[in-house]
Design an enzyme around this catalytic site. Structure first.
Site, PDB file in Angstrom:
ATOM      1  N   ASN A  41       0.843  -1.190   0.000  1.00  0.00           N
ATOM      2  CA  ASN A  41       0.000   0.000   0.000  1.00  0.00           C
ATOM      3  C   ASN A  41       0.886   1.251   0.000  1.00  0.00           C
ATOM      4  OD1 ASN A  41       0.656  -0.922   2.640  1.00  0.00           O
ATOM      5  ND2 ASN A  41      -0.939   0.326   3.563  1.00  0.00           N
ATOM      6  N   ILE A  42       0.422   2.254  -0.689  1.00  0.00           N
ATOM      7  CA  ILE A  42       1.163   3.505  -0.829  1.00  0.00           C
ATOM      8  C   ILE A  42       0.217   4.649  -0.476  1.00  0.00           C
ATOM      9  CG2 ILE A  42       2.459   4.991  -2.397  1.00  0.00           C
ATOM     10  CD1 ILE A  42       3.157   2.442  -4.011  1.00  0.00           C
ATOM     11  N   GLU A  43       0.416   5.189   0.718  1.00  0.00           N
ATOM     12  CA  GLU A  43      -0.468   6.249   1.193  1.00  0.00           C
ATOM     13  C   GLU A  43       0.034   7.624   0.735  1.00  0.00           C
ATOM     14  OE1 GLU A  43      -1.898   3.925   5.232  1.00  0.00           O
ATOM     15  OE2 GLU A  43      -0.656   5.698   5.437  1.00  0.00           O
ATOM     16  N   CYS A  52      -4.008   0.634  -2.550  1.00  0.00           N
ATOM     17  CA  CYS A  52      -3.805  -0.630  -1.834  1.00  0.00           C
ATOM     18  C   CYS A  52      -2.663  -1.465  -2.419  1.00  0.00           C
ATOM     19  CB  CYS A  52      -5.066  -1.472  -1.895  1.00  0.00           C
ATOM     20  SG  CYS A  52      -6.511  -0.708  -1.144  1.00  0.00           S
ATOM     21  N   GLU A  54      -2.746  -4.591  -3.314  1.00  0.00           N
ATOM     22  CA  GLU A  54      -3.174  -5.400  -4.461  1.00  0.00           C
ATOM     23  C   GLU A  54      -3.109  -4.582  -5.746  1.00  0.00           C
ATOM     24  OE1 GLU A  54      -4.718  -4.870  -1.598  1.00  0.00           O
ATOM     25  OE2 GLU A  54      -5.954  -6.558  -0.983  1.00  0.00           O
ATOM     26  N   CYS A  85      -9.991  -5.250   0.025  1.00  0.00           N
ATOM     27  CA  CYS A  85     -11.138  -4.345   0.130  1.00  0.00           C
ATOM     28  C   CYS A  85     -12.052  -4.528  -1.084  1.00  0.00           C
ATOM     29  CB  CYS A  85     -10.663  -2.899   0.246  1.00  0.00           C
ATOM     30  SG  CYS A  85     -10.111  -2.164  -1.310  1.00  0.00           S
ATOM     31  N   CYS A  88     -10.510  -3.535  -4.465  1.00  0.00           N
ATOM     32  CA  CYS A  88      -9.484  -4.473  -4.930  1.00  0.00           C
ATOM     33  C   CYS A  88     -10.095  -5.797  -5.364  1.00  0.00           C
ATOM     34  CB  CYS A  88      -8.425  -4.695  -3.855  1.00  0.00           C
ATOM     35  SG  CYS A  88      -7.309  -3.282  -3.721  1.00  0.00           S
TER      36      CYS A  88
HETATM   37 ZN   LIG Z   1      -7.911  -2.459  -1.677  1.00  0.00          ZN
END
Ligand SMILES: [Zn+2]
Length: 130
Positions: A41-43, A52, A54, A85, A88
């Protein structure tokens, strides 16, 4: 192959950019070419702009010229099981079949295996764009 995917997902999780949620997630995809594509994940400080693990893994797979997911592993160190989620699930369904296996992992290995149709029954499908 599920242990290799688990190890790859755990390695990817270590690369997560999650300074805000402190909720690192890793994903690994086995594609039809037999190679593993990983993601974390890359915020972003502008929260809705993050994405996310995925999604990152799918991006790597597509950029390598692949379009068929064979298996997927997902791990989050703060959850015993981290199911993808909703968004995804639909992204994975785009490149998966109903029987594509999804491995949900904890820090020690694969803890639950689901099929794509278990994970996202009645996914959005249409012939309109075919
Ligand atoms: Zn996701």
């Amino acid at each position: 192959m599920e242990n290799e995917l688990f190890e790859a997902a755990r390695g990817a999780m270590a690369k997560a950019h999650a300074p805000y949620s402190k909720f690192p997630v890793g994903a690994a995809i086995l594609a039809e070419d037999g190679k593993i594509y990983t993601g974390a994940n890359i915020e972003n400080l502008s929260f809705p702009e993050g994405w996310c693990a995925e999604t990152t893994a799918i991006s790597h797979m597509v950029m390598a010229g692949q379009s068929k997911i064979v298996e997927v592993a997902v791990i989050a160190e703060k959850l015993a099981l981290c199911p993808p989620c909703g968004g995804c699930r639909q992204r994975l369904a785009e490149f998966s079949g109903a029987s594509t296996r999804i491995f949900l992992c904890d820090e020690t290995g694969v803890k639950k295996t689901l099929s794509m149709s278990d994970l996202l029954p009645h996914s959005f499908e249409t012939e309109v764009f075919g």
